[in-house]
Design a protein around this motif. Structure first.
Motif, PDB file in Angstrom:
ATOM      1  N   THR A 191      27.372 -37.121  85.044  1.00  0.00           N
ATOM      2  CA  THR A 191      28.421 -37.336  86.048  1.00  0.00           C
ATOM      3  C   THR A 191      28.124 -37.342  87.413  1.00  0.00           C
ATOM      4  OG1 THR A 191      29.738 -36.169  84.626  1.00  0.00           O
ATOM      5  CG2 THR A 191      30.498 -36.497  86.820  1.00  0.00           C
ATOM      6  N   GLU A 192      28.361 -38.215  88.243  1.00  0.00           N
ATOM      7  CA  GLU A 192      27.775 -38.513  89.520  1.00  0.00           C
ATOM      8  C   GLU A 192      28.062 -37.271  90.433  1.00  0.00           C
ATOM      9  OE1 GLU A 192      25.841 -40.176  92.720  1.00  0.00           O
ATOM     10  OE2 GLU A 192      25.756 -40.794  90.557  1.00  0.00           O
ATOM     11  N   SER A 193      29.441 -37.073  90.436  1.00  0.00           N
ATOM     12  CA  SER A 193      29.935 -35.972  91.262  1.00  0.00           C
ATOM     13  C   SER A 193      29.746 -34.240  90.765  1.00  0.00           C
ATOM     14  CB  SER A 193      31.550 -36.108  91.395  1.00  0.00           C
ATOM     15  OG  SER A 193      31.974 -35.833  90.199  1.00  0.00           O
ATOM     16  N   ALA A 194      29.096 -34.351  89.429  1.00  0.00           N
ATOM     17  CA  ALA A 194      28.814 -32.966  89.338  1.00  0.00           C
ATOM     18  C   ALA A 194      27.639 -32.528  89.729  1.00  0.00           C
ATOM     19  CB  ALA A 194      28.673 -32.908  87.601  1.00  0.00           C
ATOM     20  N   GLU A 195      27.851 -31.035  89.914  1.00  0.00           N
ATOM     21  CA  GLU A 195      26.371 -30.505  90.607  1.00  0.00           C
ATOM     22  C   GLU A 195      25.167 -30.152  89.586  1.00  0.00           C
ATOM     23  OE1 GLU A 195      27.335 -26.577  92.229  1.00  0.00           O
ATOM     24  OE2 GLU A 195      28.956 -27.273  93.589  1.00  0.00           O
ATOM     25  N   THR A 196      25.546 -30.313  88.075  1.00  0.00           N
ATOM     26  CA  THR A 196      24.533 -29.955  87.487  1.00  0.00           C
ATOM     27  C   THR A 196      23.471 -31.257  87.477  1.00  0.00           C
ATOM     28  OG1 THR A 196      25.708 -28.625  85.824  1.00  0.00           O
ATOM     29  CG2 THR A 196      23.781 -29.784  84.995  1.00  0.00           C
ATOM     30  N   ASN A 407      17.375 -38.485  85.954  1.00  0.00           N
ATOM     31  CA  ASN A 407      16.365 -39.274  86.873  1.00  0.00           C
ATOM     32  C   ASN A 407      16.720 -39.935  87.956  1.00  0.00           C
ATOM     33  OD1 ASN A 407      13.602 -40.053  86.693  1.00  0.00           O
ATOM     34  ND2 ASN A 407      14.328 -42.051  86.217  1.00  0.00           N
ATOM     35  N   GLN A 408      18.141 -39.954  88.238  1.00  0.00           N
ATOM     36  CA  GLN A 408      18.567 -40.524  89.460  1.00  0.00           C
ATOM     37  C   GLN A 408      18.703 -39.772  90.653  1.00  0.00           C
ATOM     38  OE1 GLN A 408      19.326 -44.016  89.806  1.00  0.00           O
ATOM     39  NE2 GLN A 408      19.264 -44.727  87.820  1.00  0.00           N
ATOM     40  N   LYS A 409      19.036 -38.462  90.048  1.00  0.00           N
ATOM     41  CA  LYS A 409      19.160 -37.246  91.367  1.00  0.00           C
ATOM     42  C   LYS A 409      18.310 -36.370  91.527  1.00  0.00           C
ATOM     43  CE  LYS A 409      24.182 -36.503  89.972  1.00  0.00           C
ATOM     44  NZ  LYS A 409      25.122 -35.476  89.614  1.00  0.00           N
ATOM     45  N   VAL A 410      17.169 -36.719  90.782  1.00  0.00           N
ATOM     46  CA  VAL A 410      15.727 -35.798  90.660  1.00  0.00           C
ATOM     47  C   VAL A 410      14.533 -36.396  90.904  1.00  0.00           C
ATOM     48  CG1 VAL A 410      14.831 -33.932  89.461  1.00  0.00           C
ATOM     49  CG2 VAL A 410      17.253 -33.646  89.475  1.00  0.00           C
ATOM     50  N   ILE A 411      13.703 -35.970  91.605  1.00  0.00           N
ATOM     51  CA  ILE A 411      12.241 -36.295  91.188  1.00  0.00           C
ATOM     52  C   ILE A 411      11.470 -35.319  91.017  1.00  0.00           C
ATOM     53  CG2 ILE A 411      12.399 -38.161  93.074  1.00  0.00           C
ATOM     54  CD1 ILE A 411      11.304 -36.212  95.274  1.00  0.00           C
ATOM     55  N   HIS A 412      10.537 -35.685  90.208  1.00  0.00           N
ATOM     56  CA  HIS A 412       9.726 -34.554  89.452  1.00  0.00           C
ATOM     57  C   HIS A 412       8.388 -34.928  89.648  1.00  0.00           C
ATOM     58  CE1 HIS A 412       9.748 -37.752  86.335  1.00  0.00           C
ATOM     59  NE2 HIS A 412       8.762 -37.211  85.807  1.00  0.00           N
ATOM     60  N   GLY A 413       7.559 -33.882  89.114  1.00  0.00           N
ATOM     61  CA  GLY A 413       6.106 -33.812  89.341  1.00  0.00           C
ATOM     62  C   GLY A 413       5.328 -32.853  88.309  1.00  0.00           C
ATOM     63  N   ARG A 414       4.199 -32.614  88.295  1.00  0.00           N
ATOM     64  CA  ARG A 414       3.468 -31.805  87.561  1.00  0.00           C
ATOM     65  C   ARG A 414       2.031 -31.158  88.141  1.00  0.00           C
ATOM     66  NH1 ARG A 414       0.518 -34.255  83.617  1.00  0.00           N
ATOM     67  NH2 ARG A 414      -1.072 -33.430  84.599  1.00  0.00           N
TER      68      ARG A 414
END
Length: 448
Positions: A191-196, A407-414
């Protein structure tokens, strides 16, 4: 005054200047204890008057208010016959610290703002993560049923869809159905508006036997059962998405479920490289970008330090300069593909924005983000500076732990591996991509 009794037995009173010849009745003596309390109250009232006078004389209103409160408390305490120990417990700092004005900061407001912009971005940019632990009873039931599943042909879309549908039915019946908490978590994830922005699943059902990782450069693990594949794909699809593969990606063990483990030789990707993987968005160069990305850990491996970092794009944008954000939102950039991508399957010449809503199209290799003009190039340099200074908390994946993030709201790495053995015991993870909407041919092929 003399009392005289007549024969008529009437009582008359007459005045005399002479003192009475008989002593007056003795007054009832007040107990010594009451007398002492009366004396104490008298002195306490006198102390209150003295302190009030001193407070007014000094014109220190803030001290007077505190003293007034204190003295009234003492008066009420003593009036009730209490023991006078309150005075010895009085702490002026405790009474007055909230009335004293703090000393002004030595740094001006303007310099504070400048300093805050120059400081390293704080961990407040971490993604909003929810943790869900699968109950033991559900875990055992899922393990039993998932071990019965057969994935006849992992390269066939028909076989893959059939496998996923069976896994979804089992997961729905054993865990999701009637589970309001889990249903809400999965719904918030897309959900676009959700905080999670990410969910960590713990206590997963796992395959009984995990083969040794190949040491000959092979890209497949050849696992005999498919429990991890079932929980990964079914959980993502029950969030309202569809498992997809990408035609341009040629280094995957399977188009829909990718086996990830460090390789001692041969070509590698972000999933299999031993070096650090910078913050990025998966499939950032594609026209259709995955909405969800799932990682499930089959084996922790020897390296207990390697971590997956998850950063909220929305929080990152809030701490970046507005002028940089404004340029990144304009279609003045090209996103080039990585070396392992088949460029015949994707258009990398299209000019686009890097920042779109809450989505940051950041390639795994930052040099593949190219500005179309000088200002756009400067904006990329500023973005890379902020990202390089970012200190985000990491997630160390262990056996039976899965993370699915937006994956639209978060960028990730390792972080890099520091203790690889290449002896068959290194870390193994599975990865899948999910999209919310499929159109046309992609509905049938599950390939983009």
């Amino acid at each position: 005054m003399i009392v005289d009794t007549q024969q008529t037995n009437t009582l008359r009173v007459r005045w005399s200047q002479n003192p009475p010849t008989t002593p007056s009745p003795p007054r009832k003596e007040r107990p010594k204890e009451d007398h002492d309390h009366a004396v104490e109250r008298k002195w306490n009232m006198r102390s209150i008057q003295i302190f009030l006078f001193w407070a007014f004389a000094k014109s220190k209103l803030r001290y007077y208010l505190g003293l007034y409160t204190f003295m009234v408390t003492v008066f009420l305490h003593y009036s009730a016959g209490g023991v006078g120990t309150l005075v010895t417990e009085f702490n002026p700092e405790f009474q007055f610290h909230h009335l004293r004005r703090p000393k002004p900061a030595a740094v001006s407001v303007q310099s504070t703002l400048i300093q805050s912009q120059m400081q390293t971005i704080q961990p407040s940019t971490n993604a909003n993560i929810v943790t869900y632990t699968i109950p033991d009873a559900a875990k055992h039931a899922l393990e039993h049923e998932f071990h019965q599943l057969v994935w006849h042909d992992k390269d066939s879309v028909q076989s893959t869809i059939a496998f996923i549908e069976q896994a979804k039915r089992i997961l729905q019946e054993q865990l999701v159905q009637g589970n309001v908490e889990l249903q809400r978590i999965l719904n918030d994830l897309v959900t676009e508006s959700a905080e999670t922005e990410a969910v960590i699943f713990e206590n997963l059902p796992m395959d009984r036997m995990i083969p040794s990782t190949p040491t000959d450069g092979s890209i497949r693990l050849h696992k005999p059962t498919f429990v991890a594949e079932a929980i990964l794909t079914a959980m993502g699809e029950l969030a309202g998405t569809h498992v997809v593969g990408y035609k341009a990606e040629k280094q995957y063990s399977n188009p829909w479920v990718h086996e990830g483990f460090p390789r001692p030789k041969g070509p590698s990707s972000a999933l299999t490289a031993a070096s650090q993987v910078d913050l990025h968005q998966d499939m950032s160069y594609q026209g259709v970008i995955p909405d969800l990305l799932g990682l499930v850990c089959l084996r922790e491996g020897q390296d207990a330090q390697v971590e997956t970092t998850l950063v909220s794009v929305e929080k990152l944008v809030q701490v970046m300069p507005a002028n940089v954000v404004s340029v990144l939102r304009q279609p003045r950039f090209r996103i080039e593909a990585a070396g392992w991508v088949d460029t015949n399957e994707v258009d990398i010449t299209k000019t686009r924005s890097v920042l779109d809503g809450k989505s940051l199209h950041l390639p795994v290799h930052w040099e593949n983000m190219v500005g179309a003009d000088a200002e756009a190039t400067e904006a990329i340099a500023a973005l890379r500076k902020y990202l390089s200074e970012l200190h985000a908390s990491g997630l160390h994946l262990t056996d039976g732990v899965m993370v699915i993030f937006n994956n639209q709201k978060v960028i990730h790495g390792r972080t890099p591996y520091v203790n690889l053995k290449f002896d068959g015991t290194d870390r193994v993870v599975l990865r899948s991509y999910f999209v919310k909407h499929l159109d046309g041919e992609a509905k049938e092929t599950r390939m983009l």
